[in-house]
Design a protein around this motif. Structure first.
Motif, PDB file in Angstrom:
ATOM      1  N   ASN A 147       3.104   4.679  -4.727  1.00 10.09           N
ATOM      2  CA  ASN A 147       3.274   4.608  -3.294  1.00 10.09           C
ATOM      3  C   ASN A 147       4.841   5.296  -3.105  1.00 10.09           C
ATOM      4  N   GLN A 216      -5.650   0.093   0.444  1.00 16.37           N
ATOM      5  CA  GLN A 216      -4.651   1.158   0.518  1.00 16.37           C
ATOM      6  C   GLN A 216      -4.763   2.395   0.088  1.00 16.37           C
ATOM      7  N   TYR A 220      -5.635   5.645   2.162  1.00 13.62           N
ATOM      8  CA  TYR A 220      -4.674   6.648   2.088  1.00 13.62           C
ATOM      9  C   TYR A 220      -5.336   8.129   1.766  1.00 13.62           C
ATOM     10  N   SER A 481       3.906   0.421   4.954  1.00 13.00           N
ATOM     11  CA  SER A 481       2.702   0.913   3.929  1.00 13.00           C
ATOM     12  C   SER A 481       1.751   1.133   4.888  1.00 13.00           C
ATOM     13  N   ARG A 485      -0.146   4.737   5.134  1.00 12.06           N
ATOM     14  CA  ARG A 485      -1.780   4.999   4.788  1.00 12.06           C
ATOM     15  C   ARG A 485      -2.472   5.537   5.657  1.00 12.06           C
TER      16      ARG A 485
END
Length: 605
Positions: A147, A216, A220, A481, A485
């Protein structure tokens, strides 16, 4: 139950002692490549039986965390201490001053994975259970690294200082590291036992982590075209669906409705016994008697307040959009709470709210924006002190699994049905008495403008699921987050707003019909309060836009003498989100110039 928790606490402390001993024995050099190598502690000390494996892996639980705010995101109007992404956008982070990478946690995990096989005479399923737990935590370690940096070196074992090539190798590709993370999680799902105390990793926690990371990574890859990984996005979304669906079908979890429509949601975050909650998958057990406590009272008027942008995301009670209401931008603090999704008043402080141990309604602080957070705020007086709260904290709860399931299916396109919505997001809406989300949901122009790169044959549904996720998971630390994404990081540079102020002067912010505060141009501009007696004036909290020297204070009003509260620091220190650079963090220059280093700088830095 107390006996069980005392036993867990004893094992937890033993695990911490083991971790500390390993850390001591593995050296104290703070340089990146010197942090990782050699473990000189004798493996025979720890790996004689299954109980040793349990003790060692118990040390990893201290790595779990449970945020109580969405720092660095568009869910906050203002945060006094700032955040890493704000520093990055303001130019305060460079490769020259970037923090060095830390590998201590990984070394300790890999030390276990290299030595657990020394245990003799134990059942394979008992040993593999703890191996799975170690791999669960290694996966979480690398999820954080991916990340932050995207490409990172993957290390599957501890090394000696003589392993020069490995110690100085170039980063592995995001694709390789992510595949390795998924392999660790799949092992954990296969081998960690389903039964167990919910404050320990179970099969269901491993599935939850897999589902969360797969969603995620899938989104992404879908939205960050420049990575060249879009073709593999659907594979991860499909894994998110299968993992979350397995939890739904086999895990036996339920959405908690204890407390009813107007309390059930809030009760989740002030519970002292999440073990008994049917929504709990994995939690951190805080306990006053065992001396494990945290901060929770700080959500109210301490360092941050929530944003106008988040406030506008909550629907009306009948399911219609707040942003379709007449004059929705100019509603005052009383008006915004009328006929809203009940989760709104269980997250935002409604006028009339009384803080613990007080007799009068709590007054908002315009200097933080005015939209106070009450989610996580305790209701027991001895918790209203530093590191004194013993409310339990979710790491994974069933509600998030339902949101993962719905979003992954929606992003995949034609796979989602009304039945899927009914067994996922509509259970969350049902908890608070909100109307169901329907499959043919029309596109909300406001959401479409905000998430202007969102794509899909069912775009309206994708956008509404994002709304539902933002509302349900507000203040739980996932918003940045999510913004990352979905590749809409530019919104983190938006000038956020607090409450609407119709005019300078006196205001009733507690809903009791009496004025409580006054916002004035300065201490000299007293016309709006000159009719008050000295006694009445003492009861008013005064706030100014200018200090006695004519300098700007921390806040200003959008239109000068009216409008939303805004923040001088954000206006005067311009922040810019550089896409795609600011989705990542730079490798410290000190690591790049180490003798023999093959590391390269983070992409776009």
């Amino acid at each position: 139950m107390n006996m069980i928790m005392q036993n867990i606490n004893r094992k937890w402390k033993a695990g911490i002692a083991v971790l500390g001993l390993v850390a001591i024995m593995t050296g104290c050099n703070d340089d990146f490549m010197d942090r990782y190598p050699t473990t000189t502690i004798s493996p025979e000390v720890f790996f004689n039986n299954v109980e040793d494996l349990q003790t060692y892996t118990n040390s990893f639980y201290s790595l779990l965390s449970a945020p109580i705010a969405d720092l660095g995101s568009d869910n906050l109007a203002h945060h006094n201490s700032g955040s890493e992404i704000l520093e990055i956008m303001g130019g305060g982070v460079t490769s020259q001053n970037a923090k060095v990478w830390s590998w201590t946690t990984l070394r300790n995990i890999n030390f276990f994975l290299e030595n657990y096989g020394r245990v003799k005479g134990a059942k394979a399923e008992d040993v593999n259970h703890y191996v799975g737990i170690a791999k669960f935590f290694r996966a979480r370690f690398y999820i954080d690294k991916v990340n932050k940096y995207s490409d990172v070196p993957w290390y599957s074992g501890t090394m000696e200082t003589s392993d020069t090539e490995l110690l100085h190798k170039k980063q592995d590709s995001r694709a390789l590291v992510v595949d390795s993370i998924m392999a660790d999680l799949e092992y954990a799902v296969e081998h960690v036992k389903a039964a167990g105390h919910k404050s320990t990793v179970t099969k269901w926690a491993a599935l939850a982590q897999l589902a969360q990371f797969a969603l995620q990574e899938g989104t992404y890859r879908k939205y960050h075209d420049y990575l060249g990984l879009k073709a593999s996005a659907n594979g991860f979304l499909e894994k998110a669906v299968s993992a979350s669906e397995k939890i739904i079908k086999e895990g036996g979890f339920q959405i908690s409705t204890a407390g009813g429509v107007d309390r059930a949601y809030r009760e989740l975050f002030i519970s002292q016994n999440l073990q008994a909650n049917p929504e709990t998958i994995l939690f951190i057990d805080y306990d006053k008697d065992l001396g494990r406590m945290r901060n929770a009272h700080t959500v109210l008027d301490y360092e941050w307040a929530l944003s106008q942008n988040l406030m506008e995301s909550y629907l009306m009670k009948d399911g219609s959009r707040f942003t379709d209401q007449p004059n929705f931008k100019t509603k005052n603090i009383d008006e915004v709470f009328v006929n809203r999704d009940p989760r709104f008043a269980q997250t935002f402080m409604k006028p009339g709210f009384q803080a613990v141990g007080t007799a009068a309604p709590h007054r908002l602080k315009p200097t933080l924006g005015g939209y106070n957070q009450i989610k996580f705020y305790p209701e027991v007086s001895d918790m209203i002190a530093w590191e004194s709260a013993y409310t339990d904290a979710f790491v994974f709860r069933y509600a998030e699994i339902l949101l993962i399931f719905a979003e992954a299916k929606a992003e995949l396109g034609t796979l989602i049905s009304q039945a899927d919505l009914d067994k996922s997001v509509n259970l969350l809406r049902g908890r608070v008495g909100m109307p169901k989300m329907e499959l043919g949901t029309a596109v909300d122009a406001t959401l479409q403008a905000y998430y202007n790169n969102a794509t899909g044959s069912n775009l309206g549904l994708i956008l509404e699921i994002r709304r539902e996720r933002r509302v349900e998971l507000a203040c739980e630390g996932q918003r940045q987050s999510d913004v990352f994404r979905w590749e809409v990081g530019e919104h983190l540079a938006d000038l956020q707003q607090g409450i609407y102020v119709k005019a300078l002067g006196l205001m009733d912010v507690t809903g009791d019909g009496k004025v409580d505060i006054a916002i004035l141009e300065s201490s000299k501009a007293t016309d709006p309060i000159k009719h008050l007696t000295p006694e009445e004036l003492k009861a008013i909290s005064l706030y100014y836009l200018k200090d006695d020297n004519g300098n700007n204070t921390s806040i200003y009003l959008q239109n000068g003498n009216s409008g939303h509260i805004m923040f001088t620091a954000a206006r005067d220190k311009v922040r810019r989100f550089d896409n795609p650079k600011h989705y990542y963090y730079p490798v410290a220059n000190s690591e790049l110039v180490l003798d023999g280093s093959h590391l390269v700088q983070t992409i776009y830095w």
